[in-house]
Design an enzyme around this catalytic site. Structure first.
Site, PDB file in Angstrom:
ATOM      1  N   TYR A  53       0.415  -1.143   0.102  1.00 17.57           N
ATOM      2  CA  TYR A  53       0.231  -0.025  -0.036  1.00 17.57           C
ATOM      3  C   TYR A  53       0.776   1.594  -0.120  1.00 17.57           C
ATOM      4  O   TYR A  53       1.787   1.995   0.936  1.00 17.57           O
ATOM      5  CB  TYR A  53      -1.251  -0.155   1.096  1.00 17.57           C
ATOM      6  CG  TYR A  53      -1.950  -1.117   1.541  1.00 17.57           C
ATOM      7  CD1 TYR A  53      -2.413  -1.921   0.009  1.00 17.57           C
ATOM      8  CD2 TYR A  53      -2.761  -1.138   2.282  1.00 17.57           C
ATOM      9  CE1 TYR A  53      -2.946  -2.733   0.040  1.00 17.57           C
ATOM     10  CE2 TYR A  53      -3.424  -2.520   2.237  1.00 17.57           C
ATOM     11  CZ  TYR A  53      -3.891  -3.083   1.322  1.00 17.57           C
ATOM     12  OH  TYR A  53      -4.620  -4.378   1.644  1.00 17.57           O
ATOM     13  N   HIS A 125      -0.425 -12.094   0.529  1.00 24.08           N
ATOM     14  CA  HIS A 125      -2.134 -11.188  -0.186  1.00 24.08           C
ATOM     15  C   HIS A 125      -2.244 -11.406  -1.223  1.00 24.08           C
ATOM     16  O   HIS A 125      -3.801 -11.259  -1.542  1.00 24.08           O
ATOM     17  CB  HIS A 125      -0.290 -10.170  -0.422  1.00 24.08           C
ATOM     18  CG  HIS A 125      -0.979  -8.836  -0.529  1.00 24.08           C
ATOM     19  ND1 HIS A 125      -0.655  -7.592  -0.534  1.00 24.08           N
ATOM     20  CD2 HIS A 125      -3.019  -8.494  -1.121  1.00 24.08           C
ATOM     21  CE1 HIS A 125      -2.280  -6.651  -0.279  1.00 24.08           C
ATOM     22  NE2 HIS A 125      -2.801  -7.487  -1.437  1.00 24.08           N
ATOM     23  N   SER A 205     -12.177  -4.147   0.856  1.00 23.62           N
ATOM     24  CA  SER A 205     -13.701  -3.731  -0.264  1.00 23.62           C
ATOM     25  C   SER A 205     -14.849  -3.937   0.466  1.00 23.62           C
ATOM     26  O   SER A 205     -15.528  -4.494  -0.134  1.00 23.62           O
ATOM     27  CB  SER A 205     -13.615  -3.527  -1.453  1.00 23.62           C
ATOM     28  OG  SER A 205     -12.251  -3.610  -1.557  1.00 23.62           O
ATOM     29  N   PRO A 206     -15.274  -4.227   1.875  1.00 25.00           N
ATOM     30  CA  PRO A 206     -16.838  -4.499   2.267  1.00 25.00           C
ATOM     31  C   PRO A 206     -17.534  -2.971   1.613  1.00 25.00           C
ATOM     32  O   PRO A 206     -19.433  -3.658   1.811  1.00 25.00           O
ATOM     33  CB  PRO A 206     -16.360  -4.717   3.468  1.00 25.00           C
ATOM     34  CG  PRO A 206     -15.491  -3.628   3.987  1.00 25.00           C
ATOM     35  CD  PRO A 206     -14.074  -3.406   2.981  1.00 25.00           C
ATOM     36  N   LEU A 207     -17.622  -2.159   1.309  1.00 29.59           N
ATOM     37  CA  LEU A 207     -18.462  -0.585   0.891  1.00 29.59           C
ATOM     38  C   LEU A 207     -18.034  -0.903  -0.641  1.00 29.59           C
ATOM     39  O   LEU A 207     -18.831  -0.217  -1.019  1.00 29.59           O
ATOM     40  CB  LEU A 207     -17.902   0.293   1.855  1.00 29.59           C
ATOM     41  CG  LEU A 207     -17.873  -0.107   3.011  1.00 29.59           C
ATOM     42  CD1 LEU A 207     -17.897   1.319   4.079  1.00 29.59           C
ATOM     43  CD2 LEU A 207     -19.472  -0.683   3.462  1.00 29.59           C
ATOM     44  N   GLY A 208     -17.758  -1.828  -1.172  1.00 38.14           N
ATOM     45  CA  GLY A 208     -17.328  -1.817  -3.075  1.00 38.14           C
ATOM     46  C   GLY A 208     -15.901  -1.108  -2.843  1.00 38.14           C
ATOM     47  O   GLY A 208     -16.199  -1.260  -4.368  1.00 38.14           O
ATOM     48  N   GLY A 209     -15.229  -1.054  -2.375  1.00 39.48           N
ATOM     49  CA  GLY A 209     -13.490   0.008  -2.450  1.00 39.48           C
ATOM     50  C   GLY A 209     -13.766   1.326  -2.525  1.00 39.48           C
ATOM     51  O   GLY A 209     -14.477   1.995  -2.316  1.00 39.48           O
ATOM     52  N   ALA A 213     -17.383   3.379  -2.438  1.00 39.49           N
ATOM     53  CA  ALA A 213     -18.087   3.804  -1.181  1.00 39.49           C
ATOM     54  C   ALA A 213     -19.148   4.553  -0.596  1.00 39.49           C
ATOM     55  O   ALA A 213     -20.435   4.171  -0.132  1.00 39.49           O
ATOM     56  CB  ALA A 213     -17.464   3.357   0.026  1.00 39.49           C
TER      57      ALA A 213
END
Ligand code: NAP
Length: 281
Positions: A53, A125, A205-209, A213
Site C-alpha cells: 500500500y 496477499h 472492500s466491504p463498502l465496494g472499494g 463506497a
C-alpha cells in the site's frame, strides 16, 4: 465495540482498513494519524495494512504511517496490526512474487517498518500463478517457526487453497481475507470454508472499494431502504449485514478520514431483523 475471535486473539468486530491513506491523492500524514487515532478511540483493535500500500510504488508507505500513529497514540498494546506480503510494486503497477525467498525478505521489511520483533498477523496477499501455492505456504510456515510472525493469514485464496494452507500451517493459520460486499458476493463459498475450519473471514472492500463506497446506497437500493428503516447510513447497514452473515466475519472498512471510521465503528449496534436480512439477500 463488539468483539470477535482471530485465532487466539480477541479483536474488535470492525477493524480499520488503512489502504485509502496510501493511494494517489491520499491525505497528508497528519490526517492519516488523526484517522488511525480516531479508530483507536472508537475501540478498534485491528488495523489492516500491507507493504504494497503505497501511493508511488515505494513499498511500506502505509506500514510506516500505521507504525508512527501507534507510537504517537500512547498505549496501543491491545492493537493487532495485520500486514501482508507477496505483491510487488513498480510505480502504479502491481506484480506478484510468491517465492519463499521473496516472502522472507518482504517479511523482514515489514518487521523493520512496523518496529516489532514479530508480526501479529502476517497475510499472504495473493496467490502467484508462477509459484506452487504449497511452496508459498511453506514459506509462511517457516516464518511462524522462526517466530518472525505470530499468526498467518491468506488473502484472495479459493476454497482449495484455504484447505491447503490449513494443512501446511495448522493452527498458525487464523484468517482469510477476500473481497465481499453488497455488489461482490462471489466469496461466500470461502466464508463457508472459514466457518467450517474455525478461521476468521475479513471481507476486503466491504463498502465496494475506494471511490465507490460513497455511492453505496444509490446502486444498492435494498441497503438504502434498510438503512432508512434503522436511521443509519447505507454504509453502516452494509457493515451490520456483513457482521450478521457469520460470527467468523471481521469487517475492515477502509478510511482516510476520522469521520468514516467513527461512523463504521458504530455499525455493530445496528440490529438487523430477519426481514432486513431477507431483503438484503
Ligand atoms: N487483500 C486484498 O487484496 C485487499 C484489496 C483491497 C483492499 N484490502 C483491504 O481492505 C480494506 C477495505 O477496502 P477498501 O479500503 O478498498 O474499500 P472500502 O472499505 O469498501 O471503502 C473504503 C472507502 O469507504 C469510505 N468509508 C469508510 N467508512 C465509511 C462510512 N462509514 N461511511 C461512508 N464512507 C465510508 C472511505 O472514505 P474516506 O477515504 O473518505 O474516509 C474509504 O475511502 C483496505 O483498506 C485494505 O486494508 C485488501
Amino acid at each position: 465495540m463488539q468483539q470477535r475471535q482471530l485465532g487466539d486473539r480477541t479483536v474488535s468486530a470492525i477493524g480499520l482498513g488503512a489502504m485509502p491513506m496510501s493511494v494517489p491523492g491520499s491525505p497528508d500524514a497528519a490526517q492519516a494519524e488523526a484517522t488511525i487515532h480516531a479508530a483507536l478511540d472508537a475501540g478498534v483493535t485491528l488495523i489492516d495494512t500491507a507493504d504494497a500500500y503505497t501511493p508511488d510504488g515505494a513499498l511500506g508507505h502505509n506500514e510506516e504511517l500505521v507504525a508512527a500513529a501507534l507510537r504517537s497514540y500512547g498505549d496501543a498494546s491491545d492493537v493487532l496490526v495485520a500486514t501482508k506480503g507477496g505483491h510487488t510494486r513498480e510505480g502504479q503497477d502491481w506484480g506478484l512474487d510468491g517465492r519463499p525467498e521473496y516472502l522472507r525478505t518482504a517479511c523482514e521489511g515489514s518487521l523493520r517498518r512496523l518496529g516489532v520483533d514479530s508480526i501479529g498477523l502476517y497475510q499472504h496477499h495473493r496467490p502467484d500463478p508462477d509459484v506452487p501455492y504449497a511452496e508459498t505456504m511453506g514459506a509462511l510456515r517457516d516464518l511462524l517457526d522462526a517466530g518472525l510472525i505470530e499468526r498467518a493469514g491468506v488473502s484472495n485464496a479459493d476454497p482449495d487453497q484455504i484447505r491447503m494452507a490449513q494443512e501446511i500451517l495448522g493452527d498458525g493459520l487464523v484468517s482469510v481475507q477476500n473481497q465481499l460486499s453488497p455488489r461482490f458476493r462471489s466469496s461466500l463459498p470461502e466464508l463457508e470454508v472459514c466457518e467450517e475450519l474455525g478461521l476468521a473471514f475479513l471481507p476486503w472492500s466491504p463498502l465496494g472499494g475506494i471511490g465507490n463506497a460513497k455511492d453505496l446506497g444509490s446502486d444498492q437500493h435494498a441497503f438504502a431502504q434498510v438503512a432508512e428503516r434503522h436511521a443509519v447510513s447505507p454504509q453502516q447497514a452494509t457493515l451490520a449485514w456483513l457482521l450478521r452473515l457469520s460470527p467468523a466475519v471481521i469487517a475492515i472498512p477502509g478510511a482516510s478520514r476520522p469521520e468514516s471510521i467513527r461512523s463504521s465503528a458504530e455499525s455493530p449496534t445496528v440490529e438487523l431483523t430477519d426481514d432486513d436480512v431477507a431483503a438484503l439477500r
